[in-house]
Design a protein around this motif. Structure first.
Motif, PDB file in Angstrom:
ATOM      1  N   VAL A 121       0.836  -1.213   0.000  1.00 46.07           N
ATOM      2  CA  VAL A 121       0.000   0.000   0.000  1.00 46.07           C
ATOM      3  C   VAL A 121       0.867   1.257   0.000  1.00 46.07           C
ATOM      4  N   ALA A 122       1.961   1.235   0.770  1.00 47.59           N
ATOM      5  CA  ALA A 122       2.844   2.402   0.802  1.00 47.59           C
ATOM      6  C   ALA A 122       3.467   2.640  -0.568  1.00 47.59           C
ATOM      7  N   GLY A 123       3.876   1.549  -1.242  1.00 45.70           N
ATOM      8  CA  GLY A 123       4.439   1.711  -2.580  1.00 45.70           C
ATOM      9  C   GLY A 123       3.443   2.282  -3.557  1.00 45.70           C
ATOM     10  N   ARG A 124       2.219   1.800  -3.483  1.00 48.19           N
ATOM     11  CA  ARG A 124       1.186   2.315  -4.388  1.00 48.19           C
ATOM     12  C   ARG A 124       0.847   3.765  -4.057  1.00 48.19           C
ATOM     13  N   THR A 125       0.837   4.101  -2.782  1.00 46.50           N
ATOM     14  CA  THR A 125       0.538   5.476  -2.385  1.00 46.50           C
ATOM     15  C   THR A 125       1.624   6.445  -2.830  1.00 46.50           C
ATOM     16  N   LEU A 126       2.881   5.997  -2.743  1.00 42.84           N
ATOM     17  CA  LEU A 126       4.004   6.882  -3.065  1.00 42.84           C
ATOM     18  C   LEU A 126       4.367   6.879  -4.543  1.00 42.84           C
ATOM     19  N   ARG A 127       3.710   6.053  -5.348  1.00 42.77           N
ATOM     20  CA  ARG A 127       4.058   6.003  -6.769  1.00 42.77           C
ATOM     21  C   ARG A 127       3.884   7.347  -7.467  1.00 42.77           C
ATOM     22  N   PRO A 128       2.796   8.098  -7.246  1.00 44.92           N
ATOM     23  CA  PRO A 128       2.708   9.429  -7.865  1.00 44.92           C
ATOM     24  C   PRO A 128       3.811  10.379  -7.395  1.00 44.92           C
ATOM     25  N   ILE A 129       4.200  10.272  -6.120  1.00 41.21           N
ATOM     26  CA  ILE A 129       5.274  11.132  -5.625  1.00 41.21           C
ATOM     27  C   ILE A 129       6.588  10.773  -6.302  1.00 41.21           C
ATOM     28  N   GLN A 130       6.832   9.480  -6.549  1.00 39.75           N
ATOM     29  CA  GLN A 130       8.036   9.088  -7.273  1.00 39.75           C
ATOM     30  C   GLN A 130       8.025   9.631  -8.695  1.00 39.75           C
ATOM     31  N   GLN A 131       6.856   9.661  -9.308  1.00 41.09           N
ATOM     32  CA  GLN A 131       6.750  10.230 -10.645  1.00 41.09           C
ATOM     33  C   GLN A 131       7.049  11.723 -10.625  1.00 41.09           C
ATOM     34  N   ILE A 132       6.541  12.422  -9.607  1.00 40.84           N
ATOM     35  CA  ILE A 132       6.825  13.853  -9.477  1.00 40.84           C
ATOM     36  C   ILE A 132       8.312  14.078  -9.251  1.00 40.84           C
ATOM     37  N   THR A 133       8.935  13.253  -8.411  1.00 41.53           N
ATOM     38  CA  THR A 133      10.362  13.397  -8.123  1.00 41.53           C
ATOM     39  C   THR A 133      11.203  13.161  -9.372  1.00 41.53           C
ATOM     40  N   ALA A 134      10.855  12.123 -10.135  1.00 42.60           N
ATOM     41  CA  ALA A 134      11.612  11.840 -11.362  1.00 42.60           C
ATOM     42  C   ALA A 134      11.503  12.994 -12.354  1.00 42.60           C
ATOM     43  N   THR A 135      10.315  13.567 -12.472  1.00 41.93           N
ATOM     44  CA  THR A 135      10.149  14.713 -13.373  1.00 41.93           C
ATOM     45  C   THR A 135      10.948  15.906 -12.884  1.00 41.93           C
ATOM     46  N   ALA A 136      10.942  16.136 -11.570  1.00 37.74           N
ATOM     47  CA  ALA A 136      11.710  17.259 -11.016  1.00 37.74           C
ATOM     48  C   ALA A 136      13.202  17.080 -11.288  1.00 37.74           C
ATOM     49  N   ARG A 137      13.698  15.833 -11.224  1.00 33.95           N
ATOM     50  CA  ARG A 137      15.114  15.597 -11.527  1.00 33.95           C
ATOM     51  C   ARG A 137      15.415  15.922 -12.988  1.00 33.95           C
ATOM     52  N   VAL A 139      13.774  17.972 -14.863  1.00 29.60           N
ATOM     53  CA  VAL A 139      13.659  19.426 -15.027  1.00 29.60           C
ATOM     54  C   VAL A 139      14.916  20.113 -14.498  1.00 29.60           C
ATOM     55  N   ALA A 140      15.495  19.557 -13.441  1.00 32.80           N
ATOM     56  CA  ALA A 140      16.721  20.148 -12.894  1.00 32.80           C
ATOM     57  C   ALA A 140      17.861  20.109 -13.893  1.00 32.80           C
ATOM     58  N   ASP A 141      17.779  19.206 -14.870  1.00 31.10           N
ATOM     59  CA  ASP A 141      18.785  19.145 -15.927  1.00 31.10           C
ATOM     60  C   ASP A 141      18.442  20.091 -17.072  1.00 31.10           C
ATOM     61  N   ASN A 143      15.595  20.725 -18.548  1.00 31.35           N
ATOM     62  CA  ASN A 143      14.590  20.273 -19.504  1.00 31.35           C
ATOM     63  C   ASN A 143      13.223  20.755 -19.039  1.00 31.35           C
ATOM     64  N   LEU A 144      12.971  22.041 -19.225  1.00 31.97           N
ATOM     65  CA  LEU A 144      11.739  22.646 -18.715  1.00 31.97           C
ATOM     66  C   LEU A 144      10.521  22.264 -19.533  1.00 31.97           C
ATOM     67  N   HIS A 145      10.705  21.569 -20.651  1.00 31.34           N
ATOM     68  CA  HIS A 145       9.554  21.149 -21.447  1.00 31.34           C
ATOM     69  C   HIS A 145       8.897  19.895 -20.870  1.00 31.34           C
ATOM     70  N   GLU A 146       9.514  19.270 -19.890  1.00 27.95           N
ATOM     71  CA  GLU A 146       8.968  18.056 -19.281  1.00 27.95           C
ATOM     72  C   GLU A 146       7.750  18.398 -18.417  1.00 27.95           C
ATOM     73  N   ARG A 147       6.756  17.494 -18.434  1.00 28.46           N
ATOM     74  CA  ARG A 147       5.564  17.665 -17.610  1.00 28.46           C
ATOM     75  C   ARG A 147       5.263  16.347 -16.887  1.00 28.46           C
ATOM     76  N   ILE A 148       4.608  16.445 -15.734  1.00 24.71           N
ATOM     77  CA  ILE A 148       4.256  15.250 -14.970  1.00 24.71           C
ATOM     78  C   ILE A 148       3.053  14.560 -15.585  1.00 24.71           C
ATOM     79  N   ALA A 149       2.008  15.337 -15.864  1.00 24.41           N
ATOM     80  CA  ALA A 149       0.771  14.802 -16.472  1.00 24.41           C
ATOM     81  C   ALA A 149       0.267  13.592 -15.694  1.00 24.41           C
ATOM     82  N   GLY A 166       1.818  23.513 -13.747  1.00 24.01           N
ATOM     83  CA  GLY A 166       1.575  24.927 -14.020  1.00 24.01           C
ATOM     84  C   GLY A 166       2.793  25.788 -13.756  1.00 24.01           C
ATOM     85  N   MET A 167       3.519  25.477 -12.684  1.00 24.31           N
ATOM     86  CA  MET A 167       4.749  26.217 -12.398  1.00 24.31           C
ATOM     87  C   MET A 167       5.784  26.002 -13.496  1.00 24.31           C
ATOM     88  N   LEU A 168       5.912  24.755 -13.962  1.00 22.06           N
ATOM     89  CA  LEU A 168       6.853  24.478 -15.054  1.00 22.06           C
ATOM     90  C   LEU A 168       6.451  25.217 -16.325  1.00 22.06           C
TER      91      LEU A 168
END
Length: 391
Positions: A121-137, A139-141, A143-149, A166-168
């Motif tokens: 359950v914790a893995g499933r709950t945190l999966r969207p947060i992992q997606q957000i974190t991967a996108t933020a990484r 973007v840190a390189d 690549n501001l055209h990347e979106r989480i969607a 929206g911030m991106l």
């Protein structure tokens, strides 16, 4: 101290497992108390114990009068009642002990299952947060055209992802506008500078031009040339801020060799150790990167010093290293060298530069998926190393 090193998923799993264990322990306690109360209310009859489980009532005389028993019968009845009480207590103890033993085993099994389910359950709950974190990484390189969607229901995580998108979007538009402004302004400034240079050269080329005019013209031409170098650097930086769209194979050894052939270094010895080091990217930008490194190493050097250029492939990375002698540079001053228009005031020849050399190097390196690092050299000077993905 150990909990501080746990990941958030481990902490959530421990929380879920603890809740399972707590609820199971509470359920076992309530069951124990209810069963103990029920056993206390159920009295064992002596007749059940002494007559094969069938209660036998004392016979009565005709007319309904109770039978008179002697003292021996009273003692026998008392012993029977005491024995029945002992049987009841023994039954109660064994029943409750059995409940505790099997309940503890069941509770342990529930705790194991709870930890496993908590991990899932914790893995499933945190999966969207992992997606957000991967996108933020990414973007840190830069690549501001990347979106989480992020998909799924419109919950708190979906709202967070949409806010981040929206911030991106605003950052991407802002950076694109800034790059377009720099490029357009640089193009617009090139024309008047070219006209100024032409007018000065024509005025200085006249046969009747006085010496004062020629001296003033030389000074203005030097200022004009510095402004042209500045604008050229701004254009290169604006171009290098974007990702390379059509990369081609480039051998940094060939690029470095070409740059060294065109480099003049009076009073400075230039050494090189160039081995094949292929990468993918824009040849013009990579040549500008190498040229800036070599020119900086030659310009900010000491009389009788040297410059060493090394290029090689290291596993899946391509490395270009430029080492030079020169003034001593403190380690805390190095990050400022990569900022636009930042120079060390005590470096020789700093007035001839534009303050964009190493900034362009860093922008070009990051646009190609690499990075640049610099460290002080023992005895003075710098060691600047560019790392790029190998082709």
């Amino acid at each position: 101290m150990m909990i501080r090193g746990w990941t958030f998923r481990v902490r959530l799993t421990a929380l879920y497992g603890g809740l399972f264990l707590l609820v199971g322990a509470a359920l076992l306690t309530v069951t124990y108390l209810l069963l103990a109360g029920a056993l206390d209310r159920q009295q064992v009859s002596p007749g059940v114990v002494y007559n094969g489980g069938v209660a036998v009532a004392a016979p009565a005389k005709a007319g309904g009068a109770a039978k008179i028993v002697n003292s021996e019968d009273v003692d026998a009845i008392a012993k029977k009642e005491a024995f029945a009480k002992q049987v009841q207590l023994d039954l109660r103890e064994k029943t409750l002990n059995s409940l505790l033993q099997w309940g503890a085993l069941a509770l342990g099994g529930v705790a194991v299952v709870g930890v496993y389910l908590g991990w899932l359950v914790a893995g499933r709950t945190l999966r969207p947060i992992q997606q957000i974190t991967a996108t933020a990484r990414r973007v840190a390189d830069r690549n501001l055209h990347e979106r989480i969607a992020l998909g799924g229901p419109r919950d708190e995580l979906r709202e967070l992802a949409d806010t981040f998108d929206g911030m991106l979007e605003r950052l991407d538009a802002s950076f694109d506008g800034q790059r377009r402004f720099v490029a357009n302004a640089s193009h617009e400034l090139r024309t008047p500078l070219a006209i100024n240079r032409t007018l000065l050269e024509v005025a200085m080329g006249r046969p009747d031009a006085p010496p004062q005019l020629c001296q003033l013209g030389d000074t203005l031409l030097e200022v004009n040339a510095r402004h042209e170098r500045l604008i050229d650097g701004l254009l290169t930086m604006a171009r290098s801020e974007q990702q390379v769209t059509d990369p081609v194979p480039v051998d940094l050894a060939e690029v470095a060799g070409h740059v060294l052939d065109q480099t003049t270094s009076p009073g400075v010895e230039v050494r090189h150790e160039l081995r094949p080091a292929t990468t993918s990217g824009d040849p013009v930008l990579l040549e500008r990167l190498t040229q800036n490194l070599v020119e900086n190493a030659v310009r900010y050097n000491a009389s009788g010093g040297w410059v060493h250029v090394m290029c090689a492939r290291d596993g899946d990375r391509t490395r270009l290293s430029v080492t030079n002698t020169g003034p001593v540079v403190a380690a805390y001053e190095i990050p400022g060298l990569f900022e636009p228009f930042r120079r060390l005031t005590d470096r020789v020849g700093s007035a001839r530069g534009t303050g964009l050399g190493l900034s362009i190097v860093r922008s070009v390196a990051r646009a190609h998926g690499g990075d640049v690092h610099a460290v002080p050299r023992d005895g003075g000077g710098l060691v600047v190393q560019v790392t790029l993905p190998a082709n």
